[in-house]
Design a protein around this motif. Structure first.
Motif, PDB file in Angstrom:
ATOM      1  N   GLU A 137       3.040   1.633 -41.550  1.00 57.14           N
ATOM      2  CA  GLU A 137       2.049   2.044 -42.556  1.00 57.14           C
ATOM      3  C   GLU A 137       2.240   3.478 -43.038  1.00 57.14           C
ATOM      4  O   GLU A 137       1.456   3.967 -43.848  1.00 57.14           O
ATOM      5  CB  GLU A 137       0.628   1.871 -42.002  1.00 57.14           C
ATOM      6  N   ASN A 138       3.278   4.155 -42.496  1.00 53.61           N
ATOM      7  CA  ASN A 138       3.509   5.538 -42.942  1.00 53.61           C
ATOM      8  C   ASN A 138       3.976   5.564 -44.387  1.00 53.61           C
ATOM      9  O   ASN A 138       4.704   4.683 -44.824  1.00 53.61           O
ATOM     10  CB  ASN A 138       4.590   6.193 -42.082  1.00 53.61           C
ATOM     11  N   ARG A 139       3.586   6.599 -45.096  1.00 59.20           N
ATOM     12  CA  ARG A 139       4.081   6.714 -46.470  1.00 59.20           C
ATOM     13  C   ARG A 139       5.529   7.179 -46.410  1.00 59.20           C
ATOM     14  O   ARG A 139       5.915   7.978 -45.555  1.00 59.20           O
ATOM     15  CB  ARG A 139       3.217   7.707 -47.238  1.00 59.20           C
ATOM     16  N   VAL A 140       6.338   6.699 -47.361  1.00 62.26           N
ATOM     17  CA  VAL A 140       7.781   6.934 -47.252  1.00 62.26           C
ATOM     18  C   VAL A 140       8.163   8.401 -47.392  1.00 62.26           C
ATOM     19  O   VAL A 140       9.208   8.821 -46.889  1.00 62.26           O
ATOM     20  CB  VAL A 140       8.578   6.088 -48.271  1.00 62.26           C
ATOM     21  N   GLU A 141       7.312   9.191 -48.058  1.00 62.92           N
ATOM     22  CA  GLU A 141       7.681  10.605 -48.213  1.00 62.92           C
ATOM     23  C   GLU A 141       7.584  11.380 -46.899  1.00 62.92           C
ATOM     24  O   GLU A 141       8.034  12.516 -46.816  1.00 62.92           O
ATOM     25  CB  GLU A 141       6.875  11.287 -49.329  1.00 62.92           C
ATOM     26  N   TRP A 142       6.974  10.758 -45.884  1.00 64.71           N
ATOM     27  CA  TRP A 142       6.886  11.424 -44.575  1.00 64.71           C
ATOM     28  C   TRP A 142       8.109  11.114 -43.706  1.00 64.71           C
ATOM     29  O   TRP A 142       8.218  11.622 -42.594  1.00 64.71           O
ATOM     30  CB  TRP A 142       5.626  10.953 -43.810  1.00 64.71           C
ATOM     31  N   LEU A 143       9.012  10.263 -44.168  1.00 66.52           N
ATOM     32  CA  LEU A 143      10.147   9.849 -43.329  1.00 66.52           C
ATOM     33  C   LEU A 143      11.256  10.893 -43.366  1.00 66.52           C
ATOM     34  O   LEU A 143      11.444  11.591 -44.367  1.00 66.52           O
ATOM     35  CB  LEU A 143      10.708   8.515 -43.828  1.00 66.52           C
ATOM     36  N   SER A 144      12.043  10.940 -42.275  1.00 64.70           N
ATOM     37  CA  SER A 144      13.218  11.811 -42.262  1.00 64.70           C
ATOM     38  C   SER A 144      14.337  11.121 -43.048  1.00 64.70           C
ATOM     39  O   SER A 144      14.206   9.946 -43.425  1.00 64.70           O
ATOM     40  CB  SER A 144      13.647  12.033 -40.823  1.00 64.70           C
ATOM     41  N   GLY A 145      15.442  11.840 -43.279  1.00 66.23           N
ATOM     42  CA  GLY A 145      16.554  11.283 -44.043  1.00 66.23           C
ATOM     43  C   GLY A 145      17.088   9.993 -43.423  1.00 66.23           C
ATOM     44  O   GLY A 145      17.290   8.997 -44.121  1.00 66.23           O
ATOM     45  N   GLY A 146      17.287  10.025 -42.105  1.00 66.26           N
ATOM     46  CA  GLY A 146      17.824   8.843 -41.404  1.00 66.26           C
ATOM     47  C   GLY A 146      16.859   7.679 -41.473  1.00 66.26           C
ATOM     48  O   GLY A 146      17.260   6.523 -41.691  1.00 66.26           O
ATOM     49  N   GLU A 147      15.571   7.992 -41.314  1.00 65.11           N
ATOM     50  CA  GLU A 147      14.551   6.921 -41.361  1.00 65.11           C
ATOM     51  C   GLU A 147      14.476   6.317 -42.765  1.00 65.11           C
ATOM     52  O   GLU A 147      14.351   5.102 -42.922  1.00 65.11           O
ATOM     53  CB  GLU A 147      13.184   7.499 -40.974  1.00 65.11           C
TER      54      GLU A 147
END
Lengths: 229, 377
Positions: A137-147
């Protein structure tokens, strides 16, 4: 098998800024192998990838997929082939901001109208498989590059395509993440899927995972080197 | 079938999330859009309600009114004219009416004085409209003193207040017995203000009027339908005036909406490219954007119309009341009866929802037919 015959691609045809990206290229790509298009910037590898993946039509020449000519098909049929045969991982991943991770992954399947629980379960399964199960459910802008890259791979696989297409997938990743990506590719190969990658990253080009390398320069193929047969 | 419904649900779901992602822009648009619908719908509902009210009131009015004209001006009409016109085919009732205006300097207002045909009143008894009661602070049992035509004050006892339902026509009305009215205005017996004729068959009204002009050449017949037409024209004219005043706001909105709807931001353009690249058809993208535009315009329409309904029928249309209703010292407390005209609703819907929804589709279509490889470059 994907077969290209005398393919040319010209941008802005007939205008002063006309640019010929591919010159009469003919080649065959095994649909169940890992193939790398490599070459310097502007060599035409991304254009070739978009032609193979039905994202664009060639200006001249023919493209065959499993013996069926697809280069002249209307957009609707082309989209259908693109959706069922290819999954795309873009250089900047192109996840849609503001949406959650799982929504992004489910997006390519929306036009198919699958029952929601089934689609969600499939998306969650893919994300769990690539270690993102805790971030559904995390928003994609919170992901790291690898994630973000793994999320993009999950999105590419949601419609269970036969071939994964990745454009410069490691351009923004460090060596550790590049190796992680190669491991994922290897896993997909193990599942019987084909992968077509464009990259000029030496780590990718030298990887044992690559089964065929097509070298490009100035819109022409320089050589084809079978890494494994 | 189920799959098709499920697909539309996904598109609506995506449209909603897309709207939520651009919350600021879309809320701003929704607010301005709703405001415009609210203003237009308010004017339309209010005018329609006034028209209906006028038509309802005049429904009971006589079909023909006969006024005597002397030197181009209205004059008192002799009762003998009733005999002179004889028995006209189609006329079911004819009688004289006695009424007049009186200016009250105390509140700088004009009263309408009429004979109380349906009420038995004592010589000094009157019934007054609610507007007069409010303006003069009168109740039953109080006295109202008015200066008669002979210059002497005449005191009348208020027997009662006319019912509030008829306030639109009875706000400034004073009813009294015929002898009292004749004495107050100094009108001798045998003269009336005008004559009224009731004609049961509407097709015979014009024929009767034609005969009257021949029989009584110094009179002017006024038909009920002419009065209705005049009311209609007045309300149309007032509606037009308000629309002209609103034109500036409307034009500003059209420019604003066109800009928002027809211009796609780079972000939206890229989003369309991504959707196409990952397997959405041009039609899917257009469908999704159609829902997006449709949701905005439909919500704005419903919200604007609901607010207009509340404004007109529960807040008495306070924003447009002075322009649409006209002005008077004895303002009738007019509560418009809730009326929604289907054609009017459909017209407003068509002109507010469709243009915006279509305006959103043109740029989307242009963006969606481009090759999806743009996201690769």
């Amino acid at each position: 098998m994907i077969r290209l015959e005398q393919i040319s691609k010209v941008f802005n045809q007939g205008r002063p800024n006309e640019f010929r990206a591919i010159h009469g290229l003919s080649l065959g790509i095994a649909a169940d192998r890992v193939t790398l298009f490599t070459g310097p910037s502007g060599s035409g590898k991304t254009t070739l990838l978009s032609l193979v993946g039905c994202l664009a039509r060639p200006t001249s020449g023919r493209i065959y997929l499993k013996g069926r000519m697809i280069s002249a098909l209307p957009e609707r049929f082309l989209t259908d082939i693109r959706r069922s045969t290819f999954g795309f991982v873009f250089q900047r991943f192109n996840l849609i901001k503001g949406l959650s991770l799982i929504e992004n992954v489910m997006l390519p399947a929306y036009p198919l109208g699958l029952p929601f629980p089934e689609l969600r379960e499939r998306a969650a399964g893919l994300l769990h498989g690539l270690g993102l199960g805790s971030k559904l459910e995390n928003r994609v802008e919170w992901l790291s590059g690898g994630e973000a890259q793994r999320a993009a791979i999950c999105r590419a696989l949601i419609n269970d395509p036969a071939i994964l297409i990745a454009d410069e997938p490691t351009a923004n990743l460090d060596s550790a993440l590049t190796r992680e990506f190669l491991a994922i590719v290897e896993g997909l190969r193990g599942q019987g899927k084909g992968v077509i990658i464009t990259s000029h990253d030496p780590l990718i080009a030298e990887s044992a995972v690559m089964e065929a390398v097509i070298r490009m320069r100035d819109g022409r193929r320089v050589e084809r080197m079978a890494m494994e047969d | 079938m189920l799959q098709a419904i499920e697909r539309q649900r996904y598109f609506i779901d995506y449209s909603l999330s897309s709207l939520a992602r651009r919350r600021g822009k879309n809320l701003g648009l929704l607010t301005v859009y709703s405001l415009i619908v609210f203003l237009l719908a308010s004017v339309m509902l209010f005018t329609q309600s006034l028209r209906q009210e006028a038509a309802a009131i005049l429904k009971e009015a006589p079909e023909i009114l006969v006024q005597r004209i002397a030197a181009g001006r209205q004059d008192l009409i002799p009762a003998a004219y009733l005999e002179r016109m004889g028995s006209l085919r189609g006329v079911s009732e004819k009688r004289g009416r006695l009424w007049g205006y009186h200016f009250d300097p105390a509140i700088k207002a004009n009263y309408t004085l009429m004979t109380a045909d349906q009420h038995q009143l004592p010589p000094d008894g009157i019934l007054i409209g609610a507007g007069i009661a409010r303006a003069r602070g009168l109740g039953a049992g109080d006295f109202l003193s008015l200066r008669g035509n002979d210059g002497k004050p005449a005191a009348f006892r208020v027997e009662g207040i006319l019912p509030a339902e008829t306030e639109l026509i009875s706000s400034d009305l004073i009813l009294m017995a015929e002898p009292s009215l004749r004495a107050f205005f100094g009108i001798p017996d045998g003269l009336y203000t005008d004559l009224i004729l009731k004609v049961s068959n509407p097709r015979e009204v014009r024929k009767v009027a034609e005969k009257l002009t021949l029989l009584l050449p110094d009179t002017r017949p006024i038909l009920r339908e002419e009065i209705l037409r005049t009311y209609d024209a007045i309300f149309n004219w007032r509606e037009g005036v308000v629309f002209v005043l609103l034109m500036g706001a409307l034009l500003a909105f059209v420019i604003f909406a066109w800009d928002k709807a027809s211009g796609l931001s780079a972000e939206e353009r890229q989003e369309i490219g991504i959707l196409k690249a990952i397997g959405w058809e041009t039609g899917d993208v257009i469908r999704m954007k159609f829902w997006e535009g449709g949701l905005i315009s439909l919500s704005a329409f419903l919200l604007g119309y609901l607010l207009a309904y509340l404004h007109v029928f529960f807040a008495d249309g306070f924003l447009f009341e002075p322009v649409l209703k006209g002005w008077a010292t004895l303002y009738p407390a007019f509560r418009p009866r809730p009326v929604v005209d289907g054609l009017q609703l459909a017209t407003l819907f068509f002109f507010s929802v469709f243009p915006y929804t279509l305006a959103t589709l043109v740029p989307v279509w242009r963006a969606a037919i481009t090759d999806p490889d743009s996201v690769m470059r």
